[in-house]
Scaffold this motif. Structure first.
Motif, PDB file in Angstrom:
ATOM      1  N   ASN A   1      -2.270  -2.884  -5.425  1.00  0.00           N
ATOM      2  CA  ASN A   1      -1.846  -1.799  -4.545  1.00  0.00           C
ATOM      3  C   ASN A   1      -3.092  -1.279  -3.846  1.00  0.00           C
ATOM      4  OD1 ASN A   1      -1.188   0.867  -3.498  1.00  0.00           O
ATOM      5  ND2 ASN A   1       0.738   0.678  -4.634  1.00  0.00           N
ATOM      6  N   ARG A   2      -3.087  -1.302  -2.517  1.00  0.00           N
ATOM      7  CA  ARG A   2      -4.262  -0.938  -1.729  1.00  0.00           C
ATOM      8  C   ARG A   2      -4.149   0.454  -1.108  1.00  0.00           C
ATOM      9  NH1 ARG A   2      -5.864  -6.522   1.572  1.00  0.00           N
ATOM     10  NH2 ARG A   2      -6.507  -7.737  -0.273  1.00  0.00           N
ATOM     11  N   ALA A   3      -3.357   1.337  -1.716  1.00  0.00           N
ATOM     12  CA  ALA A   3      -3.184   2.672  -1.138  1.00  0.00           C
ATOM     13  C   ALA A   3      -4.479   3.465  -1.123  1.00  0.00           C
ATOM     14  CB  ALA A   3      -2.115   3.440  -1.907  1.00  0.00           C
ATOM     15  N   GLY A   4      -5.388   3.182  -2.059  1.00  0.00           N
ATOM     16  CA  GLY A   4      -6.675   3.868  -2.051  1.00  0.00           C
ATOM     17  C   GLY A   4      -6.937   4.641  -3.327  1.00  0.00           C
TER      18      GLY A   4
ATOM     19  N   ALA B   1       0.081   5.114  -7.356  1.00  0.00           N
ATOM     20  CA  ALA B   1       0.309   3.956  -6.480  1.00  0.00           C
ATOM     21  C   ALA B   1       0.354   2.710  -7.362  1.00  0.00           C
ATOM     22  CB  ALA B   1      -0.793   3.846  -5.432  1.00  0.00           C
ATOM     23  N   VAL B   2       1.542   2.234  -7.646  1.00  0.00           N
ATOM     24  CA  VAL B   2       1.763   1.175  -8.635  1.00  0.00           C
ATOM     25  C   VAL B   2       1.537  -0.209  -8.014  1.00  0.00           C
ATOM     26  CG1 VAL B   2       3.479   0.142 -10.179  1.00  0.00           C
ATOM     27  CG2 VAL B   2       3.420   2.639  -9.859  1.00  0.00           C
TER      28      VAL B   2
ATOM     29  N   SER C   1       4.081  -2.174  -5.502  1.00  0.00           N
ATOM     30  CA  SER C   1       3.928  -3.304  -4.583  1.00  0.00           C
ATOM     31  C   SER C   1       4.855  -4.445  -4.967  1.00  0.00           C
ATOM     32  CB  SER C   1       2.474  -3.788  -4.594  1.00  0.00           C
ATOM     33  OG  SER C   1       1.596  -2.778  -4.172  1.00  0.00           O
ATOM     34  N   THR C   2       4.990  -4.685  -6.280  1.00  0.00           N
ATOM     35  CA  THR C   2       5.844  -5.757  -6.782  1.00  0.00           C
ATOM     36  C   THR C   2       6.697  -5.234  -7.925  1.00  0.00           C
ATOM     37  OG1 THR C   2       4.251  -7.498  -6.194  1.00  0.00           O
ATOM     38  CG2 THR C   2       5.887  -8.046  -7.867  1.00  0.00           C
ATOM     39  N   TYR C   3       7.985  -5.615  -7.911  1.00  0.00           N
ATOM     40  CA  TYR C   3       8.917  -5.289  -8.996  1.00  0.00           C
ATOM     41  C   TYR C   3       9.349  -6.585  -9.668  1.00  0.00           C
ATOM     42  CZ  TYR C   3       9.430  -0.820  -6.546  1.00  0.00           C
ATOM     43  OH  TYR C   3       9.177   0.385  -5.928  1.00  0.00           O
ATOM     44  N   ILE C   4       9.350  -6.580 -10.991  1.00  0.00           N
ATOM     45  CA  ILE C   4       9.903  -7.707 -11.746  1.00  0.00           C
ATOM     46  C   ILE C   4      11.025  -7.166 -12.615  1.00  0.00           C
ATOM     47  CG2 ILE C   4       9.499  -9.434 -13.541  1.00  0.00           C
ATOM     48  CD1 ILE C   4       6.684  -9.786 -12.502  1.00  0.00           C
ATOM     49  N   THR C   5      12.246  -7.616 -12.354  1.00  0.00           N
ATOM     50  CA  THR C   5      13.407  -7.186 -13.133  1.00  0.00           C
ATOM     51  C   THR C   5      14.194  -8.363 -13.689  1.00  0.00           C
ATOM     52  OG1 THR C   5      14.745  -7.014 -11.117  1.00  0.00           O
ATOM     53  CG2 THR C   5      13.623  -5.015 -11.862  1.00  0.00           C
ATOM     54  N   GLY C   6      13.723  -9.575 -13.466  1.00  0.00           N
ATOM     55  CA  GLY C   6      14.362 -10.755 -14.022  1.00  0.00           C
ATOM     56  C   GLY C   6      13.716 -11.144 -15.339  1.00  0.00           C
TER      57      GLY C   6
ATOM     58  N   ASP D   1       0.807  -1.219   0.000  1.00  0.00           N
ATOM     59  CA  ASP D   1       0.000   0.000   0.000  1.00  0.00           C
ATOM     60  C   ASP D   1       0.840   1.268   0.000  1.00  0.00           C
ATOM     61  OD1 ASP D   1       1.000  -0.237   2.542  1.00  0.00           O
ATOM     62  OD2 ASP D   1      -0.944  -0.376   3.543  1.00  0.00           O
ATOM     63  N   ASP D   2       2.020   1.236  -0.613  1.00  0.00           N
ATOM     64  CA  ASP D   2       2.802   2.457  -0.750  1.00  0.00           C
ATOM     65  C   ASP D   2       2.196   3.362  -1.819  1.00  0.00           C
ATOM     66  OD1 ASP D   2       4.641   2.011   1.227  1.00  0.00           O
ATOM     67  OD2 ASP D   2       6.164   1.152  -0.097  1.00  0.00           O
TER      68      ASP D   2
END
Length: 309
Positions: free
Chosen positions: A103-106, A114-115, A86-91, A66-67
């Motif tokens: 993402n539950r920031a609102g 809010a990604v 909330s999640t990063y994919i770099t592989g 929730d960032d």
């Protein structure tokens, strides 16, 4: 060599947390690792930085955090859009199946950007996944001039993507096949923009939506198909069904005078109450059937499509 790891909160798998499972994979390991994620809500800020992974959700699997961009970071300054994910994919060479990224920031009116998922990798595919947020839900590679990145090829099949402002955005080449694109109702005259591509000038293809359904309970004529985050944005809708929430002119130029000469926005075969080919912005393109050959999977991704299957 393939290995399988099971993740669940019950303590009966190999790991209780997904990040711990990912961190356990050797940096220079060979072969594919299958991560079987059992049903549950995994509240982790994830960094999926290892290649050759297959993430398989069993039951309802939610990866949530929730960032948001205006939230104070470690130094007290706002963390910014990129850090909000909330999640990063770099592989590279990663496939996710039956997973909800959230993402539950609102609401965007309260939280701003809010990604739910940030992807900056090549050959990354998603099947039967959901991406839930509000503003900036799905971030597919930062603009090239901002940072060294790969912003490679990303594939989405039978996925559900929900948001309101610029909720599919970035610099990747991304293909959306039979996805539900859901614009949230903010109760405003302009409810939002579906896409905000930042396609680099040297890329032939940005975002392609094929046989997708654009859905919303927002007011008629209140959502744009997209606007150009960067000058060479490229976005195409092919054989898509569009609800009445789509604005008649379709596209917004983001007040950029260069949009008419540098941006490539196109449609072919649009149907539904939001399809108004005669009313689209004059600087966008109504494609002919012959033009669609340039937007097949092979044309966008190359001959090797094994990673999308």
């Amino acid at each position: 060599m393939k290995r399988t790891l099971t993740i669940n909160h019950a303590g009966t798998g190999d790991f209780a947390l997904l990040q711990a499972a990912i961190d356990s994979i050797p940096e220079n390991g060979s072969g594919e690792t299958v991560l079987v994620i059992e049903a549950g809500v995994y509240r982790e800020k994830l960094c999926i930085n290892k290649p050759n992974l297959r993430l398989c959700g069993k039951g309802e699997v939610r990866l949530v955090y929730d960032d948001y961009a205006l939230k104070p970071g470690a130094g007290g300054s706002p963390m910014g859009t990129f850090a909000s994910a909330s999640t990063y994919i770099t592989g590279d060479n990663i496939r996710a199946e039956n997973i909800i990224f959230e993402n539950r920031a609102g609401k965007s009116s309260e939280a701003g950007q809010a990604v739910a998922l940030y992807v900056d990798a090549d050959k990354v595919s998603f099947v039967d996944c959901s991406f839930l947020g509000a503003q900036d839900t799905l971030y597919l590679g930062r603009p090239k001039e901002e940072t060294r990145n790969s912003s490679g090829r990303n594939y989405f099949e039978r996925c559900r993507i929900a948001g309101d402002i610029d909720f599919i955005f970035g610099s990747a080449t991304a293909y959306f096949e039979e996805c539900a694109i859901i614009s949230l109702n903010q109760g405003r005259e302009i409810n939002g923009y579906i896409t905000a591509a930042a396609t680099p000038a040297d890329k032939e293809t940005g975002f392609v939506f094929h046989r997708c359904r654009l859905l919303s309970d927002a007011a008629a004529d209140s959502v744009y198909l997209g606007r150009p985050w960067r000058d060479y944005a490229r976005t195409v809708f092919l054989d898509c069904w569009m609800g009445g929430h789509i604005r008649r002119e379709g596209w917004h130029d983001w007040d950029k005078s260069s949009a008419g000469t540098t941006v490539f926005y196109g449609e072919y075969g649009s149907a539904g109450p939001g399809a108004h080919p005669e009313a689209r912005a004059a600087w966008t393109r109504l494609l002919k059937q012959a033009d669609t050959a340039g937007f097949t999977l092979e044309a966008c991704f190359g001959a090797d499509l094994s990673w999308t299957l």
